[in-house]
Design a protein around this motif. Sequence first.
Motif, PDB file in Angstrom:
ATOM      1  N   ALA A  31      -8.973  -3.450   2.988  1.00 37.70           N
ATOM      2  CA  ALA A  31      -9.424  -3.059   4.322  1.00 37.70           C
ATOM      3  C   ALA A  31     -10.095  -4.226   5.041  1.00 37.70           C
ATOM      4  CB  ALA A  31     -10.383  -1.874   4.219  1.00 37.70           C
ATOM      5  N   THR A  32     -10.842  -5.022   4.315  1.00 39.52           N
ATOM      6  CA  THR A  32     -11.505  -6.184   4.903  1.00 39.52           C
ATOM      7  C   THR A  32     -10.483  -7.191   5.406  1.00 39.52           C
ATOM      8  OG1 THR A  32     -13.467  -5.916   3.507  1.00 39.52           O
ATOM      9  CG2 THR A  32     -13.084  -8.097   4.443  1.00 39.52           C
ATOM     10  N   TYR A  33      -9.404  -7.376   4.644  1.00 43.32           N
ATOM     11  CA  TYR A  33      -8.333  -8.287   5.071  1.00 43.32           C
ATOM     12  C   TYR A  33      -7.726  -7.824   6.386  1.00 43.32           C
ATOM     13  CZ  TYR A  33      -3.705 -10.420   5.307  1.00 43.32           C
ATOM     14  OH  TYR A  33      -2.581 -11.085   5.744  1.00 43.32           O
ATOM     15  N   ILE A  34      -7.437  -6.536   6.479  1.00 42.78           N
ATOM     16  CA  ILE A  34      -6.796  -5.999   7.681  1.00 42.78           C
ATOM     17  C   ILE A  34      -7.736  -6.044   8.877  1.00 42.78           C
ATOM     18  CG2 ILE A  34      -5.747  -3.951   8.716  1.00 42.78           C
ATOM     19  CD1 ILE A  34      -4.835  -3.165   5.883  1.00 42.78           C
ATOM     20  N   THR A  35      -8.966  -5.622   8.689  1.00 34.03           N
ATOM     21  CA  THR A  35      -9.913  -5.621   9.807  1.00 34.03           C
ATOM     22  C   THR A  35     -10.171  -7.038  10.313  1.00 34.03           C
ATOM     23  OG1 THR A  35     -11.793  -5.640   8.253  1.00 34.03           O
ATOM     24  CG2 THR A  35     -11.043  -3.510   9.051  1.00 34.03           C
ATOM     25  N   GLY A  36     -10.077  -8.001   9.429  1.00 35.88           N
ATOM     26  CA  GLY A  36     -10.271  -9.396   9.822  1.00 35.88           C
ATOM     27  C   GLY A  36      -9.174  -9.928  10.720  1.00 35.88           C
ATOM     28  N   LEU A  37      -8.076  -9.199  10.823  1.00 34.58           N
ATOM     29  CA  LEU A  37      -6.951  -9.624  11.663  1.00 34.58           C
ATOM     30  C   LEU A  37      -7.020  -9.030  13.070  1.00 34.58           C
ATOM     31  CD1 LEU A  37      -4.050  -9.351   9.044  1.00 34.58           C
ATOM     32  CD2 LEU A  37      -5.111 -11.445   9.913  1.00 34.58           C
ATOM     33  N   LEU A  44      -4.705   1.375   7.260  1.00 30.92           N
ATOM     34  CA  LEU A  44      -6.098   1.792   7.141  1.00 30.92           C
ATOM     35  C   LEU A  44      -6.220   3.309   7.093  1.00 30.92           C
ATOM     36  CD1 LEU A  44      -7.817  -0.733   9.572  1.00 30.92           C
ATOM     37  CD2 LEU A  44      -7.933  -0.723   7.067  1.00 30.92           C
ATOM     38  N   SER A  45      -5.306   3.995   7.765  1.00 27.97           N
ATOM     39  CA  SER A  45      -5.309   5.456   7.711  1.00 27.97           C
ATOM     40  C   SER A  45      -4.992   5.944   6.303  1.00 27.97           C
ATOM     41  CB  SER A  45      -4.297   6.015   8.708  1.00 27.97           C
ATOM     42  OG  SER A  45      -4.247   7.426   8.642  1.00 27.97           O
ATOM     43  N   ILE A  46      -4.009   5.306   5.651  1.00 33.78           N
ATOM     44  CA  ILE A  46      -3.658   5.663   4.277  1.00 33.78           C
ATOM     45  C   ILE A  46      -4.848   5.421   3.350  1.00 33.78           C
ATOM     46  CG2 ILE A  46      -2.206   5.037   2.295  1.00 33.78           C
ATOM     47  CD1 ILE A  46       0.021   4.359   4.311  1.00 33.78           C
ATOM     48  N   LEU A  47      -5.558   4.335   3.605  1.00 28.47           N
ATOM     49  CA  LEU A  47      -6.706   3.974   2.764  1.00 28.47           C
ATOM     50  C   LEU A  47      -7.981   4.707   3.164  1.00 28.47           C
ATOM     51  CD1 LEU A  47      -6.131   0.100   2.590  1.00 28.47           C
ATOM     52  CD2 LEU A  47      -5.532   1.811   0.852  1.00 28.47           C
ATOM     53  N   ARG A  48      -7.884   5.550   4.218  1.00 29.88           N
ATOM     54  CA  ARG A  48      -9.032   6.288   4.745  1.00 29.88           C
ATOM     55  C   ARG A  48     -10.159   5.347   5.179  1.00 29.88           C
ATOM     56  NH1 ARG A  48      -7.981  11.575   3.787  1.00 29.88           N
ATOM     57  NH2 ARG A  48      -6.575  12.097   2.062  1.00 29.88           N
ATOM     58  N   CYS A  49      -9.746   4.264   5.843  1.00 29.55           N
ATOM     59  CA  CYS A  49     -10.712   3.267   6.308  1.00 29.55           C
ATOM     60  C   CYS A  49     -10.516   2.952   7.794  1.00 29.55           C
ATOM     61  CB  CYS A  49     -10.564   1.973   5.505  1.00 29.55           C
ATOM     62  SG  CYS A  49     -11.011   2.103   3.763  1.00 29.55           S
ATOM     63  N   LEU A  50      -9.969   3.886   8.539  1.00 28.70           N
ATOM     64  CA  LEU A  50      -9.663   3.628   9.941  1.00 28.70           C
ATOM     65  C   LEU A  50     -10.922   3.321  10.754  1.00 28.70           C
ATOM     66  CD1 LEU A  50      -7.261   3.419  11.828  1.00 28.70           C
ATOM     67  CD2 LEU A  50      -7.452   5.863  12.288  1.00 28.70           C
ATOM     68  N   ASP A  51     -12.054   3.808  10.286  1.00 30.95           N
ATOM     69  CA  ASP A  51     -13.299   3.564  11.006  1.00 30.95           C
ATOM     70  C   ASP A  51     -13.794   2.133  10.851  1.00 30.95           C
ATOM     71  OD1 ASP A  51     -13.900   3.775   8.320  1.00 30.95           O
ATOM     72  OD2 ASP A  51     -15.683   5.011   8.601  1.00 30.95           O
ATOM     73  N   ARG A  52     -13.064   1.325  10.076  1.00 31.33           N
ATOM     74  CA  ARG A  52     -13.459  -0.066   9.864  1.00 31.33           C
ATOM     75  C   ARG A  52     -13.073  -0.969  11.039  1.00 31.33           C
ATOM     76  NH1 ARG A  52     -14.059  -1.257   4.200  1.00 31.33           N
ATOM     77  NH2 ARG A  52     -14.147  -3.444   4.818  1.00 31.33           N
ATOM     78  N   ILE A  53     -12.193  -0.477  11.928  1.00 30.74           N
ATOM     79  CA  ILE A  53     -11.777  -1.284  13.083  1.00 30.74           C
ATOM     80  C   ILE A  53     -12.305  -0.657  14.371  1.00 30.74           C
ATOM     81  CG2 ILE A  53      -9.691  -2.165  11.983  1.00 30.74           C
ATOM     82  CD1 ILE A  53      -8.135  -0.068  13.712  1.00 30.74           C
ATOM     83  N   TYR A  60       0.304  -1.188  14.856  1.00 31.01           N
ATOM     84  CA  TYR A  60       0.721   0.028  14.147  1.00 31.01           C
ATOM     85  C   TYR A  60       0.484  -0.108  12.648  1.00 31.01           C
ATOM     86  CZ  TYR A  60       3.801   3.231  11.678  1.00 31.01           C
ATOM     87  OH  TYR A  60       4.294   4.153  10.798  1.00 31.01           O
ATOM     88  N   ILE A  61       0.869  -1.238  12.097  1.00 29.76           N
ATOM     89  CA  ILE A  61       0.751  -1.442  10.653  1.00 29.76           C
ATOM     90  C   ILE A  61      -0.714  -1.377  10.223  1.00 29.76           C
ATOM     91  CG2 ILE A  61       0.945  -3.204   8.854  1.00 29.76           C
ATOM     92  CD1 ILE A  61       3.610  -4.021  10.212  1.00 29.76           C
ATOM     93  N   ALA A  62      -1.588  -2.036  10.982  1.00 31.78           N
ATOM     94  CA  ALA A  62      -3.009  -2.016  10.644  1.00 31.78           C
ATOM     95  C   ALA A  62      -3.560  -0.592  10.674  1.00 31.78           C
ATOM     96  CB  ALA A  62      -3.785  -2.905  11.624  1.00 31.78           C
ATOM     97  N   ILE A  63      -3.237   0.127  11.737  1.00 32.81           N
ATOM     98  CA  ILE A  63      -3.728   1.503  11.883  1.00 32.81           C
ATOM     99  C   ILE A  63      -3.140   2.407  10.809  1.00 32.81           C
ATOM    100  CG2 ILE A  63      -3.574   3.531  13.394  1.00 32.81           C
ATOM    101  CD1 ILE A  63      -3.866   1.526  15.758  1.00 32.81           C
ATOM    102  N   VAL A  66       0.836  -1.205   0.000  1.00 29.56           N
ATOM    103  CA  VAL A  66       0.000   0.000   0.000  1.00 29.56           C
ATOM    104  C   VAL A  66       0.868   1.252   0.000  1.00 29.56           C
ATOM    105  CG1 VAL A  66      -1.641   1.348   1.380  1.00 29.56           C
ATOM    106  CG2 VAL A  66      -1.991  -1.114   1.061  1.00 29.56           C
ATOM    107  N   GLN A  67       1.939   1.252   0.780  1.00 32.39           N
ATOM    108  CA  GLN A  67       2.817   2.419   0.848  1.00 32.39           C
ATOM    109  C   GLN A  67       3.512   2.681  -0.490  1.00 32.39           C
ATOM    110  OE1 GLN A  67       4.982   1.057   4.328  1.00 32.39           O
ATOM    111  NE2 GLN A  67       4.205   2.773   5.523  1.00 32.39           N
ATOM    112  N   VAL A  68       3.939   1.634  -1.165  1.00 27.56           N
ATOM    113  CA  VAL A  68       4.598   1.821  -2.463  1.00 27.56           C
ATOM    114  C   VAL A  68       3.594   2.350  -3.493  1.00 27.56           C
ATOM    115  CG1 VAL A  68       5.720   0.657  -4.404  1.00 27.56           C
ATOM    116  CG2 VAL A  68       6.417   0.109  -2.070  1.00 27.56           C
TER     117      VAL A  68
END
Length: 238
Positions: free
Chosen positions: A106-112, A139-148, A133-136, A88-90
């Motif tokens: 985002a679904t993959y990350i929230t599932g963890l 998700l912040s980069i993807l603007r999906c932090l509210d998913r967790i 940290y990585i998840a947060i 995602v960063q690259v």
Amino acid sequence: MGELAVDKHVQYILSVEKRKDSFESVVMDHLRMNGAYWGLTTLDLLGKLDTVDADEVISWIMKCQHESGGFSGNIGHDPHILYTVSAVQVLALFNKLDVLDIDKVATYITGLQNEDGSFSGDIWGEVDTRFSYIAICCLSILRCLDRINVEKAVNYILSCKNLDGGFGCTPGGESHAGQIFCCVGALAITGSLHHVDKDLLGWWLCERQVKSGGLNGRPEKLPDVGIFFEVQTEPCAL
């Protein structure tokens, strides 16, 4: 005062990618996504990102994505949250987040995220504040932090805070500079820095400088120039 040998740095970074058949490259094959992140961000800092073929890099990254939405360290390997954030960063570095199915990632990350607010690195369940940290961050980069569940995520990180002001990888774990970077970074992103004891943590970090001038990651350890940047290494590397 000498000048930074920019061209030599660029040549070295590009040459590493070309030595794919070397022993060193083969044994680190599963970490290639992280290596791409470090190499490409270095080129960007040097103002030389245009020395690589962006389309080729992006094509390779997308071949590392799994049906789950997560990314692996290279084609043919298992997905992990460490490699997912590097991917995602690259893509963000090249301003190409639009090639992603953001909901899928985002679904993959929230599932963890676990019930206690912690995050596992992959389906095998290793828990570490690096992964929080990585998840947060991702998700912040993807603007999906509210998913967790951010509140639970913050509370878990705080449960890893020690009496010396530092943070460990799990509750009761020894304070470590790499983990402190992750925990403080996650708290910063979530607007929770007020939970940090700045004076106590600042003292602990200052104590990491040894007589040689270098910094160690834990008391009584040797200095290590990379100790504060160990966030995106392979699992259990800290």
